[in-house]
Design a protein around this motif. Structure first.
Motif, PDB file in Angstrom:
ATOM      1  N   GLN A 130     -15.994   7.097   5.438  1.00  0.00           N
ATOM      2  CA  GLN A 130     -16.736   7.892   4.468  1.00  0.00           C
ATOM      3  C   GLN A 130     -16.335   9.350   4.628  1.00  0.00           C
ATOM      4  OE1 GLN A 130     -20.660   6.116   5.741  1.00  0.00           O
ATOM      5  NE2 GLN A 130     -21.063   6.497   3.578  1.00  0.00           N
ATOM      6  N   ASP A 131     -16.268  10.063   3.494  1.00  0.00           N
ATOM      7  CA  ASP A 131     -15.929  11.482   3.595  1.00  0.00           C
ATOM      8  C   ASP A 131     -17.110  12.257   4.176  1.00  0.00           C
ATOM      9  OD1 ASP A 131     -17.702  12.443   1.579  1.00  0.00           O
ATOM     10  OD2 ASP A 131     -16.186  12.276   0.035  1.00  0.00           O
ATOM     11  N   GLU A 132     -16.814  13.386   4.758  1.00  0.00           N
ATOM     12  CA  GLU A 132     -17.810  14.194   5.456  1.00  0.00           C
ATOM     13  C   GLU A 132     -18.841  14.835   4.530  1.00  0.00           C
ATOM     14  OE1 GLU A 132     -18.075  14.873   8.837  1.00  0.00           O
ATOM     15  OE2 GLU A 132     -16.560  13.323   9.171  1.00  0.00           O
ATOM     16  N   GLU A 133     -18.434  15.195   3.327  1.00  0.00           N
ATOM     17  CA  GLU A 133     -19.311  15.968   2.451  1.00  0.00           C
ATOM     18  C   GLU A 133     -20.307  15.130   1.663  1.00  0.00           C
ATOM     19  OE1 GLU A 133     -17.228  18.773   0.042  1.00  0.00           O
ATOM     20  OE2 GLU A 133     -15.964  19.393   1.714  1.00  0.00           O
ATOM     21  N   GLN A 134     -19.825  14.062   1.029  1.00  0.00           N
ATOM     22  CA  GLN A 134     -20.693  13.289   0.146  1.00  0.00           C
ATOM     23  C   GLN A 134     -20.929  11.862   0.638  1.00  0.00           C
ATOM     24  OE1 GLN A 134     -18.739  13.569  -3.641  1.00  0.00           O
ATOM     25  NE2 GLN A 134     -19.569  15.589  -4.041  1.00  0.00           N
ATOM     26  N   ALA A 135     -20.315  11.488   1.749  1.00  0.00           N
ATOM     27  CA  ALA A 135     -20.426  10.141   2.322  1.00  0.00           C
ATOM     28  C   ALA A 135     -19.840   9.067   1.413  1.00  0.00           C
ATOM     29  CB  ALA A 135     -21.866   9.810   2.691  1.00  0.00           C
ATOM     30  N   LEU A 136     -18.943   9.462   0.518  1.00  0.00           N
ATOM     31  CA  LEU A 136     -18.309   8.489  -0.367  1.00  0.00           C
ATOM     32  C   LEU A 136     -17.198   7.752   0.371  1.00  0.00           C
ATOM     33  CD1 LEU A 136     -18.118  10.567  -3.658  1.00  0.00           C
ATOM     34  CD2 LEU A 136     -19.901   8.980  -2.912  1.00  0.00           C
ATOM     35  N   VAL A 137     -16.896   6.567  -0.098  1.00  0.00           N
ATOM     36  CA  VAL A 137     -15.895   5.725   0.547  1.00  0.00           C
ATOM     37  C   VAL A 137     -14.514   6.389   0.538  1.00  0.00           C
ATOM     38  CG1 VAL A 137     -15.390   4.417  -1.576  1.00  0.00           C
ATOM     39  CG2 VAL A 137     -14.904   3.402   0.647  1.00  0.00           C
ATOM     40  N   VAL A 138     -13.816   6.211   1.647  1.00  0.00           N
ATOM     41  CA  VAL A 138     -12.424   6.632   1.785  1.00  0.00           C
ATOM     42  C   VAL A 138     -11.659   5.397   2.252  1.00  0.00           C
ATOM     43  CG1 VAL A 138     -10.817   8.081   3.083  1.00  0.00           C
ATOM     44  CG2 VAL A 138     -13.046   8.989   2.418  1.00  0.00           C
ATOM     45  N   VAL A 139     -10.588   5.068   1.551  1.00  0.00           N
ATOM     46  CA  VAL A 139      -9.765   3.929   1.954  1.00  0.00           C
ATOM     47  C   VAL A 139      -8.743   4.438   2.967  1.00  0.00           C
ATOM     48  CG1 VAL A 139      -8.193   2.116   1.198  1.00  0.00           C
ATOM     49  CG2 VAL A 139     -10.084   2.809  -0.273  1.00  0.00           C
ATOM     50  N   LEU A 140      -8.816   3.923   4.170  1.00  0.00           N
ATOM     51  CA  LEU A 140      -7.891   4.323   5.232  1.00  0.00           C
ATOM     52  C   LEU A 140      -6.569   3.578   5.154  1.00  0.00           C
ATOM     53  CD1 LEU A 140     -10.401   4.334   8.224  1.00  0.00           C
ATOM     54  CD2 LEU A 140      -9.618   6.297   6.879  1.00  0.00           C
ATOM     55  N   ASP A 141      -6.618   2.349   4.631  1.00  0.00           N
ATOM     56  CA  ASP A 141      -5.421   1.513   4.558  1.00  0.00           C
ATOM     57  C   ASP A 141      -5.475   0.707   3.268  1.00  0.00           C
ATOM     58  OD1 ASP A 141      -3.237  -0.132   4.945  1.00  0.00           O
ATOM     59  OD2 ASP A 141      -3.821  -0.771   6.954  1.00  0.00           O
ATOM     60  N   GLU A 142      -4.704   1.118   2.265  1.00  0.00           N
ATOM     61  CA  GLU A 142      -4.708   0.444   0.961  1.00  0.00           C
ATOM     62  C   GLU A 142      -4.051  -0.929   1.001  1.00  0.00           C
ATOM     63  OE1 GLU A 142      -2.972   3.083  -1.888  1.00  0.00           O
ATOM     64  OE2 GLU A 142      -4.711   4.413  -1.877  1.00  0.00           O
ATOM     65  N   ALA A 143      -3.257  -1.174   2.014  1.00  0.00           N
ATOM     66  CA  ALA A 143      -2.596  -2.469   2.171  1.00  0.00           C
ATOM     67  C   ALA A 143      -2.805  -2.960   3.605  1.00  0.00           C
ATOM     68  CB  ALA A 143      -1.110  -2.354   1.847  1.00  0.00           C
ATOM     69  N   PRO A 144      -4.051  -3.305   3.938  1.00  0.00           N
ATOM     70  CA  PRO A 144      -4.350  -3.697   5.314  1.00  0.00           C
ATOM     71  C   PRO A 144      -3.683  -5.019   5.704  1.00  0.00           C
ATOM     72  CG  PRO A 144      -6.249  -4.080   3.904  1.00  0.00           C
ATOM     73  CD  PRO A 144      -5.222  -3.379   3.080  1.00  0.00           C
ATOM     74  N   PRO A 145      -3.519  -5.239   6.990  1.00  0.00           N
ATOM     75  CA  PRO A 145      -2.895  -6.479   7.450  1.00  0.00           C
ATOM     76  C   PRO A 145      -3.808  -7.675   7.178  1.00  0.00           C
ATOM     77  CG  PRO A 145      -3.702  -5.206   9.314  1.00  0.00           C
ATOM     78  CD  PRO A 145      -3.867  -4.351   8.093  1.00  0.00           C
ATOM     79  N   GLU A 146      -3.219  -8.827   7.177  1.00  0.00           N
ATOM     80  CA  GLU A 146      -3.941 -10.072   6.924  1.00  0.00           C
ATOM     81  C   GLU A 146      -5.109 -10.252   7.897  1.00  0.00           C
ATOM     82  OE1 GLU A 146      -4.821 -13.335   4.700  1.00  0.00           O
ATOM     83  OE2 GLU A 146      -3.297 -11.844   4.251  1.00  0.00           O
ATOM     84  N   SER A 147      -4.987  -9.717   9.071  1.00  0.00           N
ATOM     85  CA  SER A 147      -6.055  -9.840  10.065  1.00  0.00           C
ATOM     86  C   SER A 147      -7.352  -9.145   9.626  1.00  0.00           C
ATOM     87  CB  SER A 147      -5.591  -9.272  11.409  1.00  0.00           C
ATOM     88  OG  SER A 147      -5.273  -7.896  11.281  1.00  0.00           O
ATOM     89  N   GLU A 148      -7.280  -8.275   8.639  1.00  0.00           N
ATOM     90  CA  GLU A 148      -8.462  -7.573   8.118  1.00  0.00           C
ATOM     91  C   GLU A 148      -9.054  -8.246   6.884  1.00  0.00           C
ATOM     92  OE1 GLU A 148     -10.127  -4.981   9.429  1.00  0.00           O
ATOM     93  OE2 GLU A 148      -8.775  -5.109  11.141  1.00  0.00           O
ATOM     94  N   ARG A 149      -8.450  -9.328   6.425  1.00  0.00           N
ATOM     95  CA  ARG A 149      -8.879  -9.979   5.177  1.00  0.00           C
ATOM     96  C   ARG A 149     -10.363 -10.354   5.191  1.00  0.00           C
ATOM     97  NH1 ARG A 149      -6.935 -12.234   0.593  1.00  0.00           N
ATOM     98  NH2 ARG A 149      -4.778 -11.852   1.177  1.00  0.00           N
TER      99      ARG A 149
END
Length: 64
Positions: free
Chosen positions: A26-45
């Motif tokens: 989440q961003d610091e100012e508004q707590a909105l979602v931030v995608v850290l990895d747009e193409a995460p590994p299969e282990s995160e599915r």
């Protein structure tokens, strides 16, 4: 897998960041979602799928 979010509709609940912290934050100012990895590994599915399911604003999409 690819992950996208509509940040314009995010309500900042933080469920995604708690459910899949390797993929979302989440961003610091508004707590909105931030995608850290747009193409995460299969282990995160499973975590990303759970985040999609639990998002109260339904702004997260997982593309195969």
């Amino acid at each position: 897998m690819k992950v996208t979010v509509d940040t314009r509709l995010c309500i900042g609940s933080g469920t995604c960041a708690m459910t899949a912290p390797a993929v979302f934050d989440q961003d610091e100012e508004q707590a909105l979602v931030v995608v850290l990895d747009e193409a995460p590994p299969e282990s995160e599915r499973a975590a990303v799928a759970l985040a999609v399911e639990r998002c109260p604003a339904a702004v997260i999409l997982m593309h195969s």
